[in-house]
Design an enzyme around this catalytic site. Structure first.
Site, mmCIF file in Angstrom:
data_model
loop_
_atom_site.group_PDB
_atom_site.id
_atom_site.type_symbol
_atom_site.label_atom_id
_atom_site.label_comp_id
_atom_site.label_asym_id
_atom_site.label_seq_id
_atom_site.Cartn_x
_atom_site.Cartn_y
_atom_site.Cartn_z
ATOM 1 N N CYS A 1 30.697 62.010 6.195
ATOM 2 C CA CYS A 1 31.508 62.290 5.265
ATOM 3 C C CYS A 1 31.032 63.664 4.373
ATOM 4 O O CYS A 1 29.930 64.055 4.827
ATOM 5 C CB CYS A 1 31.295 61.191 4.025
ATOM 6 S SG CYS A 1 31.815 59.312 4.562
ATOM 7 N N GLY B 1 34.510 65.444 8.216
ATOM 8 C CA GLY B 1 35.260 63.925 8.342
ATOM 9 C C GLY B 1 36.717 64.249 8.432
ATOM 10 O O GLY B 1 37.173 65.018 7.460
ATOM 11 N N ASN C 1 28.533 59.930 0.533
ATOM 12 C CA ASN C 1 28.032 60.421 2.149
ATOM 13 C C ASN C 1 26.824 59.551 2.442
ATOM 14 O O ASN C 1 25.854 59.945 1.587
ATOM 15 C CB ASN C 1 28.107 61.822 1.911
ATOM 16 C CG ASN C 1 27.486 62.453 3.307
ATOM 17 O OD1 ASN C 1 27.843 61.727 4.113
ATOM 18 N ND2 ASN C 1 26.975 63.665 3.231
ATOM 19 N N GLY C 2 26.781 58.931 3.552
ATOM 20 C CA GLY C 2 25.757 58.255 3.941
ATOM 21 C C GLY C 2 25.987 56.870 4.518
ATOM 22 O O GLY C 2 27.200 56.507 4.881
ATOM 23 N N TYR D 1 23.934 70.676 14.573
ATOM 24 C CA TYR D 1 25.307 70.365 14.644
ATOM 25 C C TYR D 1 26.110 70.366 13.532
ATOM 26 O O TYR D 1 27.296 70.757 13.326
ATOM 27 C CB TYR D 1 25.224 69.156 15.644
ATOM 28 C CG TYR D 1 26.661 68.769 15.997
ATOM 29 C CD1 TYR D 1 27.522 69.695 16.888
ATOM 30 C CD2 TYR D 1 27.343 67.563 15.748
ATOM 31 C CE1 TYR D 1 28.609 69.303 17.096
ATOM 32 C CE2 TYR D 1 28.596 67.143 15.707
ATOM 33 C CZ TYR D 1 29.319 68.048 16.591
ATOM 34 O OH TYR D 1 30.445 67.612 17.030
#
Length: 539
Positions: free
Chosen positions: A76, A102, A180-181, A323
Site C-alpha cells: 500500500c 499498489g 500501509n502494513g 525494490y
C-alpha cells in the site's frame, strides 16, 4: 481499464461497551507545537462495533491475473493533506506518484469543512481509473483529505469492499483510516471482537483497527488511537481523518515508511515516500518516527505528538531500498538511488565476471546496474526496454503463450545484445519464473552469454510486515542454492549480493533494518492462534 467506483460508507454502533475507563497515561509524552515549531527528528514522538453497509458493494470477481508476477509487492501507499483548499486534488496527484505501491484499488476521503462531514470515493483499478470522472474529485470538497493505493495482504485481492480509506460512523462521529502494513495478530483480535458481538464487513485487517477504536472508552480520540495501536502486532503506517483533525501513526519498529512535508502555503502533507511530497511542492521535513503518533488540528494547525509504549528498536524494511521505493525518494533517511548504486558496486566487487556489456532489468535494476558498470568498467547500456502501457494479462492455458507474455513488458534491443556476453542486473529473484523468461529472451535476441547478477541476497523467507511474498516453499532460493537457481533459470552464471556485504554497506545502521526475507530473523515472530481459535470454536 474501466474502474468500479464506490461511495460506500459504514456505520459503527456500540454494543455493551465495557465499563472500564481509561485515559492517556503519563507514560505517553504529549506535546503541542505550532506549524513551524515541529518536533526535532531526535525527539521520540510517538462497545463492540458493528458495521452495516449503507450501499451495496460491487462484485468481488476479477478476471485478471499478472502472469509475470515474480517480485515481492509493496502492499500500500498512503497520502494525506491538511490545511489546503485543494486537498483532494493534491491527494489525487500524490496517489498517482505512489501508484507503484499498489495498483488494485485506490480511494480518497475528504473532510467537507462547511458540513463537517467526511466524504469518500473508492474504486478498483489505477488512480486515474477510479477518478476518471471530473465529478469524482468535485464530490470531495474541503481542506483535509487522506488517500490510499493498495495491493492486498489481508483481505480478498480484488474486492471493492476492501479498498481504503475505510470510512465509518460511530458514537463520536465519523472516522476514516488508511493503512500501509500488515497486522500479525489481526486474526486473534478479530476472533476476540467477534466473540463479544462484533460483525465485520470486510476481510481486511484494517477493519480491526476501527473496531478497537470504536470499543475503546478512552478520551480523547488520540488516547483511543494510542490504546488501539499498542494492542497491534506487526507493521502499520496509518493516517486517520476526522472532521477537524488528521492523525499519522507509525508502528514502534518503523517497518514501513511515513514522512512529513510542508507546502509553501503552510499545509502539511504526509506520504509513504518523499517523491510524492516533491510532486505537490511540499518540502520534506522529516520522517514520522517509529512509535510516533502525530495529530494536526485544522483550527490552528497545531501539532500534538505522543509515543507508543514500550519503545522498540527500529527495524525498517531494507527491501524499500532494493525494490519498492522510487529511486528519487528518501526513505528511512537514505537516498534510494544512492543505496542501489552502492549495492551494484558491491556486487561487481564481490562477483566480477568478464563481459561486453551491463544491462539492467528495468526499472528497479537501473541504478544497481549502473553501479556494477562503474565498479567493473564494463559499459552500461539499455538492453531491455520496458513498456509501461501493459496491464495485467489474462491467464492463458498454454505454457508457450504464457511465456510470450513477458515480451509484452520487456523488449530486447538486439543491437546491444547480438554476439555479446551480457551481465544482467536485477534487484531480486523470488520464484525465478521471470528470470528464466528474461534469460531466454536475451538468448533469442542473440546474446552469446547471459550472466545474472542480483543486487540483493537470496530471498529465503516470506515477509509478514506488509509485503506480498509467496510462501517459503515457492521461493526458489529457499529450495536450492545459487548453483541450482542458475541451472533452473538457464543463465551462464549467477551471483547474489551477500548478506554480510549488505550489512557492511549499511554500516552502524545495519541492526536498525529488517532483513528477515534474507535471514529469517523476524523482529516480530509470525504467530498462529490455534488455541485461541479452538477456544473460540468451543464457545
Amino acid at each position: 481499464m474501466a474502474a468500479t467506483t464506490s461511495f460506500t460508507s459504514f456505520t459503527i454502533e456500540p454494543h455493551h461497551l465495557p465499563s472500564k475507563t481509561s485515559s492517556l497515561s503519563l507514560r505517553h509524552l504529549v506535546l503541542s507545537r505550532k506549524l513551524f515549531s515541529l518536533p526535532s527528528p531526535s525527539l521520540a514522538l510517538r462497545s463492540q462495533p458493528r458495521f452495516y453497509p449503507l450501499l451495496a458493494s460491487q462484485p468481488d470477481t476479477n478476471p485478471f491475473f499478472d502472469d509475470n508476477f515474480d517480485k515481492p509487492r509493496e502492499e500500500c501507499g498512503v497520502f494525506g493533506v491538511i490545511g489546503d483548499p485543494d486537498a483532494a486534488s493534491l491527494c489525487y496527484l500524490g496517489l498517482q506518484k505512489l501508484q507503484h505501491r499498489g495498483e488494485e484499488g485506490a480511494g480518497i476521503v475528504a473532510a467537507d469543512t462547511e458540513s463537517s462531514k467526511l466524504r469518500s470515493v473508492t474504486g478498483m483499478g489505477l488512480v486515474t481509473d477510479v477518478f476518471a470522472s471530473p465529478e469524482s474529485l468535485k464530490s470531495l470538497p474541503g481542506t483535509m483529505a487522506i488517500g490510499h493505493v493498495r495491493y492486498s495482504t489481508s483481505g480478498a485481492t480484488a474486492s471493492l469492499k476492501n479498498v481504503q480509506p475505510f470510512l465509518a460512523s460511530y458514537r463520536f462521529g465519523q472516522l476514516a483510516v488508511a493503512h500501509n502494513g500488515n497486522l500479525l495478530n489481526h486474526d486473534k483480535l478479530k476472533m476476540e471482537l467477534e466473540s463479544r458481538g462484533s460483525i465485520f464487513n470486510t476481510s481486511s485487517d484494517t477493519e480491526v483497527i476501527l473496531h478497537l477504536i470504536a470499543s475503546s472508552t478512552s478520551r480523547p480520540l488520540l488516547s483511543r488511537i494510542i490504546e488501539t495501536c499498542e494492542s497491534l502486532e506487526g507493521a502499520y503506517s496509518l493516517l486517520f481523518l476526522t472532521a477537524n483533525k488528521l492523525y499519522a501513526v507509525r508502528d514502534s519498529y518503523g517497518f514501513r515508511p511515513l514522512v512529513l512535508g510542508c507546502r509553501p502555503n503552510g499545509a502539511l502533507v504526509f506520504a509513504s515516500e518523499t517523491c510524492a511530497l516533491d510532486l505537490v511542492d511540499a518540502k520534506y521535513i522529516r520522517e514520522i518516527n517509529p512509535g510516533e503518533v502525530v495529530a494536526v488540528d485544522l483550527a490552528d494547525m497545531s501539532i500534538s505528538s505522543a509515543c507508543l509504549m514500550p519503545p522498540k528498536p527500529r527495524k525498517a524494511c531494507i527491501f524499500e531500498h532494493m525494490y519498492f521505493a522510487l529511486p528519487n525518494s528518501i526513505v528511512f533517511g537514505r537516498a534510494v538511488h544512492e543505496s542501489r548504486l552502492a549495492f551494484g558496486k558491491a556486487l561487481a566487487e564481490e562477483s566480477p565476471v568478464p563481459a561486453d556489456v551491463v544491462i539492467p532489468v528495468p526499472d528497479s535494476g537501473f541504478y544497481a546496474a549502473l553501479g556494477f558498470s562503474l565498479a567493473s568498467g564494463i559499459p552500461f547500456q539499455q538492453g531491455l526496454l520496458r513498456s509501461h502501457y501493459v496491464g495485467r494479462t489474462f491467464i492463458q492455458p498454454e505454457q508457450h503463450i504464457r511465456d510470450l507474455s513477458v515480451r509484452l513488458k520487456l523488449s530486447p534491443v538486439k543491437g546491444v545484445l547480438e554476439g555479446k556476453s551480457v551481465v544482467v542486473v536485477d534487484d531480486s529473484i523470488v520464484r525465478g519464473t521471470t528470470s528464466s523468461k528474461i534469460v531466454r529472451l536475451l538468448r533469442d535476441a542473440g546474446a552469446r552469454e547471459v550472466h545474472m547478477r542480483i543486487a540483493s541476497p537470496p530471498v529465503v523467507g516470506s515477509c509478514y510486515y506488509g509485503v506480498d511474498t509467496p510462501s517459503e516453499s515457492e521461493l526458489i532460493s529457499n529450495r536450492m542454492d545459487a548453483a541450482g537457481v542458475c541451472r533452473q533459470i538457464g543463465s551462464d552464471s549467477l551471483a547474489f549480493l551477500s548478506l554480510s556485504k549488505l550489512h557492511d554497506l549499511l554500516g552502524d545502521e545495519a541492526p536498525t533494518f529488517c532483513d528477515a526475507c534474507f535471514s529469517k530473523e523476524y523482529p516480530v515472530p509470525p504467530r498462529k492462534y490455534e488455541q485461541v481459535e479452538l477456544s473460540y470454536m468451543e464457545a
